[in-house]
Scaffold this motif. Structure first.
Motif, PDB file in Angstrom:
ATOM      1  N   UNK A 169       0.867  -1.178   0.000  1.00 42.04           N
ATOM      2  CA  UNK A 169       0.000   0.000   0.000  1.00 42.04           C
ATOM      3  C   UNK A 169       0.902   1.225   0.000  1.00 42.04           C
ATOM      4  N   UNK A 170       0.771   2.063  -1.041  1.00 40.96           N
ATOM      5  CA  UNK A 170       1.587   3.269  -1.147  1.00 40.96           C
ATOM      6  C   UNK A 170       0.680   4.484  -1.211  1.00 40.96           C
ATOM      7  N   UNK A 171       1.280   5.632  -1.011  1.00 40.09           N
ATOM      8  CA  UNK A 171       0.553   6.904  -0.996  1.00 40.09           C
ATOM      9  C   UNK A 171       1.279   7.842  -1.945  1.00 40.09           C
ATOM     10  N   UNK A 172       0.537   8.654  -2.674  1.00 46.19           N
ATOM     11  CA  UNK A 172       1.176   9.630  -3.542  1.00 46.19           C
ATOM     12  C   UNK A 172       2.037  10.569  -2.706  1.00 46.19           C
ATOM     13  N   UNK A 173       3.201  10.928  -3.233  1.00 45.66           N
ATOM     14  CA  UNK A 173       4.040  11.912  -2.560  1.00 45.66           C
ATOM     15  C   UNK A 173       3.344  13.264  -2.667  1.00 45.66           C
ATOM     16  N   UNK A 174       3.550  14.101  -1.679  1.00 49.78           N
ATOM     17  CA  UNK A 174       2.974  15.441  -1.757  1.00 49.78           C
ATOM     18  C   UNK A 174       3.901  16.401  -1.050  1.00 49.78           C
ATOM     19  N   UNK A 175       3.695  17.653  -1.306  1.00 48.34           N
ATOM     20  CA  UNK A 175       4.535  18.666  -0.678  1.00 48.34           C
ATOM     21  C   UNK A 175       4.379  19.988  -1.384  1.00 48.34           C
TER      22      UNK A 175
ATOM     23  N   UNK B 183       2.528  28.261   2.124  1.00 41.37           N
ATOM     24  CA  UNK B 183       2.161  26.850   2.272  1.00 41.37           C
ATOM     25  C   UNK B 183       1.426  26.643   3.597  1.00 41.37           C
ATOM     26  N   UNK B 184       0.356  25.835   3.554  1.00 36.71           N
ATOM     27  CA  UNK B 184      -0.356  25.532   4.798  1.00 36.71           C
ATOM     28  C   UNK B 184       0.437  24.493   5.584  1.00 36.71           C
ATOM     29  N   UNK B 185       0.038  24.275   6.845  1.00 40.66           N
ATOM     30  CA  UNK B 185       0.791  23.399   7.747  1.00 40.66           C
ATOM     31  C   UNK B 185       0.829  21.955   7.257  1.00 40.66           C
ATOM     32  N   UNK B 186      -0.301  21.457   6.718  1.00 45.28           N
ATOM     33  CA  UNK B 186      -0.356  20.064   6.255  1.00 45.28           C
ATOM     34  C   UNK B 186       0.598  19.861   5.080  1.00 45.28           C
ATOM     35  N   UNK B 187       0.572  20.785   4.112  1.00 47.55           N
ATOM     36  CA  UNK B 187       1.438  20.674   2.939  1.00 47.55           C
ATOM     37  C   UNK B 187       2.902  20.741   3.344  1.00 47.55           C
ATOM     38  N   UNK B 188       3.234  21.693   4.196  1.00 40.24           N
ATOM     39  CA  UNK B 188       4.623  21.839   4.630  1.00 40.24           C
ATOM     40  C   UNK B 188       5.078  20.630   5.438  1.00 40.24           C
ATOM     41  N   UNK B 189       4.190  20.115   6.289  1.00 44.38           N
ATOM     42  CA  UNK B 189       4.512  18.911   7.063  1.00 44.38           C
ATOM     43  C   UNK B 189       4.766  17.714   6.167  1.00 44.38           C
ATOM     44  N   UNK B 190       3.923  17.538   5.138  1.00 40.98           N
ATOM     45  CA  UNK B 190       4.112  16.430   4.196  1.00 40.98           C
ATOM     46  C   UNK B 190       5.392  16.600   3.395  1.00 40.98           C
ATOM     47  N   UNK B 191       5.752  17.834   3.089  1.00 39.78           N
ATOM     48  CA  UNK B 191       6.995  18.091   2.360  1.00 39.78           C
ATOM     49  C   UNK B 191       8.201  17.663   3.199  1.00 39.78           C
ATOM     50  N   UNK B 192       8.152  17.926   4.509  1.00 47.20           N
ATOM     51  CA  UNK B 192       9.241  17.508   5.382  1.00 47.20           C
ATOM     52  C   UNK B 192       9.302  15.984   5.491  1.00 47.20           C
ATOM     53  N   UNK B 193       8.137  15.350   5.616  1.00 48.21           N
ATOM     54  CA  UNK B 193       8.086  13.882   5.707  1.00 48.21           C
ATOM     55  C   UNK B 193       8.617  13.211   4.446  1.00 48.21           C
TER      56      UNK B 193
END
Length: 199
Positions: free
Chosen positions: A166-172, A182-192
């Motif tokens: 099970x994979x998830x699309x990359x985002x950021x 950038x909102x917090x969710x987008x920035x957080x996903x970019x760091x992850x």
């Protein structure tokens, strides 16, 4: 407030997603000013789409047949299923020309405020499709918002016991974007999802 039919039209147009009161009014007056024949074509198109279009019995995408053209295409990779929220998401992924597998359309996302839980989505149908021994990977491509994230988390937890990747699309961050916007969710996903700078 306008009288009679004009106000009724504005009210009906205002019920469409993304159409506010001013847009509804603008559209209503465009319809009033437009050629009658053009508007009759529009009406026929709306009626035709409601009469002919249904959902694919395999993936849930929109189609005029029992199954959609993607499910009927033998050249598509049967080992990978990309799970999306809506049919419009299928078209968005197809425009990239980066995915050659098959799809599963959930018909929305988990949204408790709107009364949409897992039972209102096409999750049971997805589980039924996973009985196909050829499937090796599920790509979760839900929207990067709270509802999409909740849906992705639910699916990931449910599917991890099945033994299929099970994979998830990359985002950021988008190319050309500014960090400050950038909102917090987008920035957080970019760091992850950060990667080696040299690759």
């Amino acid at each position: 407030m306008y009288e009679g039919a004009v106000q009724e039209l504005i009210d009906e147009l205002g019920r469409l997603p993304g159409i506010g009161p001013k847009s509804a009014q603008r559209l209503a007056f465009h319809i009033l000013d437009a050629d009658t024949e053009d508007m009759q074509r529009l009406v026929r198109s709306i009626i035709t789409v409601k009469e002919r279009v249904k959902f694919c019995t395999i993936c849930g995408n929109v189609t005029e047949s029992e199954t959609c053209n993607i499910c009927r295409d033998e050249r598509r990779d049967p080992t990978v299923i990309c799970v999306v929220e809506e049919s419009k998401d299928v078209m968005a992924v197809e425009r990239t020309r980066a995915f050659k597998g098959r799809y599963h359309v959930l018909g929305g996302s988990i949204n408790p405020i709107a009364g949409i839980g897992p039972d209102q989505l096409r999750i049971r149908e997805l589980l039924t499709r996973l009985n196909d021994s050829r499937i090796e990977e599920i790509i979760i491509a839900t929207d990067p918002n709270l509802e999409g994230e909740a849906t992705a988390t639910y699916l990931s937890r449910m599917l991890k016991t099945i033994g299929i990747a099970v994979t998830r699309l990359a985002s950021g961050l988008p190319v050309g974007g500014d960090l400050e916007y950038a909102d917090e969710v987008t920035l957080g996903r970019a760091f992850e999802g950060r990667r080696n700078a040299l690759t």
